[in-house]
Scaffold this motif. Sequence first.
Motif, PDB file in Angstrom:
ATOM      1  N   VAL A   3       0.846  -1.188   0.000  1.00  0.00           N
ATOM      2  CA  VAL A   3       0.000   0.000   0.000  1.00  0.00           C
ATOM      3  C   VAL A   3       0.888   1.247   0.000  1.00  0.00           C
ATOM      4  O   VAL A   3       1.806   1.365   0.813  1.00  0.00           O
ATOM      5  CB  VAL A   3      -0.927   0.037   1.237  1.00  0.00           C
ATOM      6  N   ALA A   4       0.589   2.169  -0.912  1.00  0.00           N
ATOM      7  CA  ALA A   4       1.346   3.417  -1.012  1.00  0.00           C
ATOM      8  C   ALA A   4       0.495   4.590  -0.556  1.00  0.00           C
ATOM      9  O   ALA A   4      -0.713   4.597  -0.734  1.00  0.00           O
ATOM     10  CB  ALA A   4       1.802   3.645  -2.453  1.00  0.00           C
ATOM     11  N   ALA A   5       1.153   5.575   0.019  1.00  0.00           N
ATOM     12  CA  ALA A   5       0.508   6.845   0.351  1.00  0.00           C
ATOM     13  C   ALA A   5       0.820   7.821  -0.781  1.00  0.00           C
ATOM     14  O   ALA A   5       1.956   7.895  -1.238  1.00  0.00           O
ATOM     15  CB  ALA A   5       1.043   7.388   1.666  1.00  0.00           C
ATOM     16  N   VAL A   6      -0.210   8.550  -1.222  1.00  0.00           N
ATOM     17  CA  VAL A   6      -0.030   9.532  -2.293  1.00  0.00           C
ATOM     18  C   VAL A   6      -0.681  10.843  -1.874  1.00  0.00           C
ATOM     19  O   VAL A   6      -1.866  10.873  -1.535  1.00  0.00           O
ATOM     20  CB  VAL A   6      -0.643   9.056  -3.622  1.00  0.00           C
ATOM     21  N   VAL A   7       0.105  11.916  -1.910  1.00  0.00           N
ATOM     22  CA  VAL A   7      -0.405  13.252  -1.605  1.00  0.00           C
ATOM     23  C   VAL A   7      -0.595  13.996  -2.920  1.00  0.00           C
ATOM     24  O   VAL A   7       0.344  14.123  -3.712  1.00  0.00           O
ATOM     25  CB  VAL A   7       0.567  14.016  -0.685  1.00  0.00           C
ATOM     26  N   LEU A   8      -1.819  14.448  -3.153  1.00  0.00           N
ATOM     27  CA  LEU A   8      -2.111  15.230  -4.356  1.00  0.00           C
ATOM     28  C   LEU A   8      -1.757  16.690  -4.083  1.00  0.00           C
ATOM     29  O   LEU A   8      -2.307  17.302  -3.175  1.00  0.00           O
ATOM     30  CB  LEU A   8      -3.578  15.102  -4.743  1.00  0.00           C
ATOM     31  N   ALA A   9      -0.821  17.221  -4.883  1.00  0.00           N
ATOM     32  CA  ALA A   9      -0.336  18.585  -4.662  1.00  0.00           C
ATOM     33  C   ALA A   9       0.031  19.258  -5.987  1.00  0.00           C
ATOM     34  O   ALA A   9       0.993  19.998  -6.071  1.00  0.00           O
ATOM     35  CB  ALA A   9       0.863  18.552  -3.726  1.00  0.00           C
ATOM     36  N   ALA A  10      -0.765  18.985  -7.023  1.00  0.00           N
ATOM     37  CA  ALA A  10      -0.425  19.482  -8.357  1.00  0.00           C
ATOM     38  C   ALA A  10      -1.167  20.755  -8.749  1.00  0.00           C
ATOM     39  O   ALA A  10      -0.770  21.422  -9.698  1.00  0.00           O
ATOM     40  CB  ALA A  10      -0.706  18.401  -9.401  1.00  0.00           C
ATOM     41  N   GLY A  11      -2.225  21.104  -8.047  1.00  0.00           N
ATOM     42  CA  GLY A  11      -3.080  22.215  -8.455  1.00  0.00           C
ATOM     43  C   GLY A  11      -2.440  23.588  -8.383  1.00  0.00           C
ATOM     44  O   GLY A  11      -1.395  23.784  -7.755  1.00  0.00           O
ATOM     45  N   GLY A  12      -3.115  24.530  -9.013  1.00  0.00           N
ATOM     46  CA  GLY A  12      -2.617  25.894  -9.083  1.00  0.00           C
ATOM     47  C   GLY A  12      -2.853  26.718  -7.840  1.00  0.00           C
ATOM     48  O   GLY A  12      -2.239  27.770  -7.668  1.00  0.00           O
ATOM     49  N   TRP A  35       3.615  19.328   5.896  1.00  0.00           N
ATOM     50  CA  TRP A  35       2.846  18.682   6.962  1.00  0.00           C
ATOM     51  C   TRP A  35       2.070  17.474   6.456  1.00  0.00           C
ATOM     52  O   TRP A  35       2.039  16.424   7.111  1.00  0.00           O
ATOM     53  CB  TRP A  35       1.921  19.693   7.641  1.00  0.00           C
ATOM     54  N   ALA A  36       1.440  17.587   5.296  1.00  0.00           N
ATOM     55  CA  ALA A  36       0.706  16.452   4.719  1.00  0.00           C
ATOM     56  C   ALA A  36       1.675  15.337   4.327  1.00  0.00           C
ATOM     57  O   ALA A  36       1.393  14.147   4.543  1.00  0.00           O
ATOM     58  CB  ALA A  36      -0.114  16.905   3.516  1.00  0.00           C
ATOM     59  N   LEU A  37       2.809  15.719   3.767  1.00  0.00           N
ATOM     60  CA  LEU A  37       3.797  14.720   3.361  1.00  0.00           C
ATOM     61  C   LEU A  37       4.394  14.004   4.575  1.00  0.00           C
ATOM     62  O   LEU A  37       4.576  12.778   4.557  1.00  0.00           O
ATOM     63  CB  LEU A  37       4.896  15.382   2.532  1.00  0.00           C
ATOM     64  N   ALA A  38       4.673  14.744   5.622  1.00  0.00           N
ATOM     65  CA  ALA A  38       5.215  14.139   6.838  1.00  0.00           C
ATOM     66  C   ALA A  38       4.199  13.191   7.480  1.00  0.00           C
ATOM     67  O   ALA A  38       4.563  12.111   7.967  1.00  0.00           O
ATOM     68  CB  ALA A  38       5.640  15.215   7.828  1.00  0.00           C
ATOM     69  N   ALA A  39       2.922  13.563   7.461  1.00  0.00           N
ATOM     70  CA  ALA A  39       1.877  12.690   8.018  1.00  0.00           C
ATOM     71  C   ALA A  39       1.760  11.411   7.197  1.00  0.00           C
ATOM     72  O   ALA A  39       1.657  10.311   7.755  1.00  0.00           O
ATOM     73  CB  ALA A  39       0.542  13.422   8.067  1.00  0.00           C
ATOM     74  N   ALA A  40       1.787  11.548   5.874  1.00  0.00           N
ATOM     75  CA  ALA A  40       1.717  10.366   5.008  1.00  0.00           C
ATOM     76  C   ALA A  40       2.907   9.450   5.264  1.00  0.00           C
ATOM     77  O   ALA A  40       2.759   8.233   5.395  1.00  0.00           O
ATOM     78  CB  ALA A  40       1.657  10.797   3.545  1.00  0.00           C
ATOM     79  N   ALA A  41       4.096  10.023   5.366  1.00  0.00           N
ATOM     80  CA  ALA A  41       5.293   9.224   5.630  1.00  0.00           C
ATOM     81  C   ALA A  41       5.241   8.576   7.009  1.00  0.00           C
ATOM     82  O   ALA A  41       5.688   7.439   7.186  1.00  0.00           O
ATOM     83  CB  ALA A  41       6.535  10.098   5.497  1.00  0.00           C
ATOM     84  N   GLY A  42       4.675   9.285   7.973  1.00  0.00           N
ATOM     85  CA  GLY A  42       4.577   8.769   9.333  1.00  0.00           C
ATOM     86  C   GLY A  42       3.656   7.576   9.485  1.00  0.00           C
ATOM     87  O   GLY A  42       3.707   6.867  10.485  1.00  0.00           O
ATOM     88  N   ALA A  43       2.807   7.340   8.488  1.00  0.00           N
ATOM     89  CA  ALA A  43       1.905   6.183   8.529  1.00  0.00           C
ATOM     90  C   ALA A  43       2.650   4.886   8.243  1.00  0.00           C
ATOM     91  O   ALA A  43       2.105   3.798   8.428  1.00  0.00           O
ATOM     92  CB  ALA A  43       0.761   6.365   7.533  1.00  0.00           C
ATOM     93  N   ARG A  44       3.878   5.005   7.780  1.00  0.00           N
ATOM     94  CA  ARG A  44       4.753   3.853   7.540  1.00  0.00           C
ATOM     95  C   ARG A  44       4.167   2.850   6.548  1.00  0.00           C
ATOM     96  O   ARG A  44       4.227   1.635   6.764  1.00  0.00           O
ATOM     97  CB  ARG A  44       5.124   3.169   8.841  1.00  0.00           C
ATOM     98  N   LEU A  45       3.627   3.367   5.448  1.00  0.00           N
ATOM     99  CA  LEU A  45       3.156   2.497   4.381  1.00  0.00           C
ATOM    100  C   LEU A  45       4.361   2.097   3.530  1.00  0.00           C
ATOM    101  O   LEU A  45       5.493   2.482   3.821  1.00  0.00           O
ATOM    102  CB  LEU A  45       2.079   3.211   3.569  1.00  0.00           C
ATOM    103  N   ALA A 115      -5.539   3.088   5.752  1.00  0.00           N
ATOM    104  CA  ALA A 115      -4.754   2.070   5.036  1.00  0.00           C
ATOM    105  C   ALA A 115      -5.065   0.663   5.533  1.00  0.00           C
ATOM    106  O   ALA A 115      -5.021  -0.304   4.759  1.00  0.00           O
ATOM    107  CB  ALA A 115      -3.268   2.357   5.183  1.00  0.00           C
ATOM    108  N   ALA A 116      -5.383   0.520   6.812  1.00  0.00           N
ATOM    109  CA  ALA A 116      -5.624  -0.793   7.408  1.00  0.00           C
ATOM    110  C   ALA A 116      -6.988  -1.384   7.051  1.00  0.00           C
ATOM    111  O   ALA A 116      -7.218  -2.571   7.278  1.00  0.00           O
ATOM    112  CB  ALA A 116      -5.485  -0.701   8.922  1.00  0.00           C
ATOM    113  N   SER A 117      -7.869  -0.604   6.481  1.00  0.00           N
ATOM    114  CA  SER A 117      -9.199  -1.101   6.142  1.00  0.00           C
ATOM    115  C   SER A 117      -9.135  -2.107   4.994  1.00  0.00           C
ATOM    116  O   SER A 117      -8.419  -1.890   4.022  1.00  0.00           O
ATOM    117  CB  SER A 117     -10.112   0.061   5.731  1.00  0.00           C
ATOM    118  N   PRO A 118      -9.908  -3.189   5.082  1.00  0.00           N
ATOM    119  CA  PRO A 118      -9.946  -4.153   3.984  1.00  0.00           C
ATOM    120  C   PRO A 118     -10.942  -3.771   2.880  1.00  0.00           C
ATOM    121  O   PRO A 118     -11.033  -4.453   1.860  1.00  0.00           O
ATOM    122  CB  PRO A 118     -10.384  -5.445   4.679  1.00  0.00           C
ATOM    123  N   SER A 119     -11.665  -2.692   3.071  1.00  0.00           N
ATOM    124  CA  SER A 119     -12.698  -2.279   2.120  1.00  0.00           C
ATOM    125  C   SER A 119     -12.078  -1.825   0.793  1.00  0.00           C
ATOM    126  O   SER A 119     -10.997  -1.239   0.781  1.00  0.00           O
ATOM    127  CB  SER A 119     -13.501  -1.130   2.732  1.00  0.00           C
TER     128      SER A 119
END
Length: 185
Positions: A3-12, A35-45, A115-119
């Motif tokens: 499972v990968a974490a992806v932060v969307l940050a492309a907008g204008g 802050w969003a990137l650090a949180a995503a990384a902190g999830a340890r995916l 990330a842990a959800s099986p849904s």
Amino acid sequence: MSVAAVVLAAGGGTRFKGPGHKLLAGFRGRPLVWWALAAAAGARLDEVAVIVGAVDLGVAVPAGVRIIENTDWARGQASSLQTAVSWALERQHEAVVVGLGDQPLVPSSAWAAVAASPSPVAVATFDGQRRPPVRLDRSVWSLLPTGGDEGARVLMNERPDLVSEVVCEGLPVDIDNEEDLSRWN
């Protein structure tokens, strides 16, 4: 399962009228997007990526986060989501957890819980409100919008049978303009 974490940050960031791009604006001593990137990384995916487009975020990207360019960023959020899914497919991930670069107060625990959800589709809820991050299993990637300024919300509305909610802690506020930045900084 990978499972990968992806932060969307492309907008204008067009609603932000301050100097420079909003994702590089100072927020609690660091660029907002950090802050969003650090949180995503902190999830340890298994891997963390950021989808960029309108502005070079390189200086704000923590070590270990992959930078993926969306050359079609001006076409809307769906293009960034498609860029994320294409990257995840190449990297052989089974699911992605997608969040937004302008939500600095969503903690790592929310990323990890979703990330842990099986849904097939798992969405974070904060005080009963659905907000990113959202877990998208590979089985639903072909159902995501391919155009416009919509993301996974389209899929969640069209296929509620695939969606589960994950109660999370944190504040899912979007920093869209200077007032938001001042209020939460």
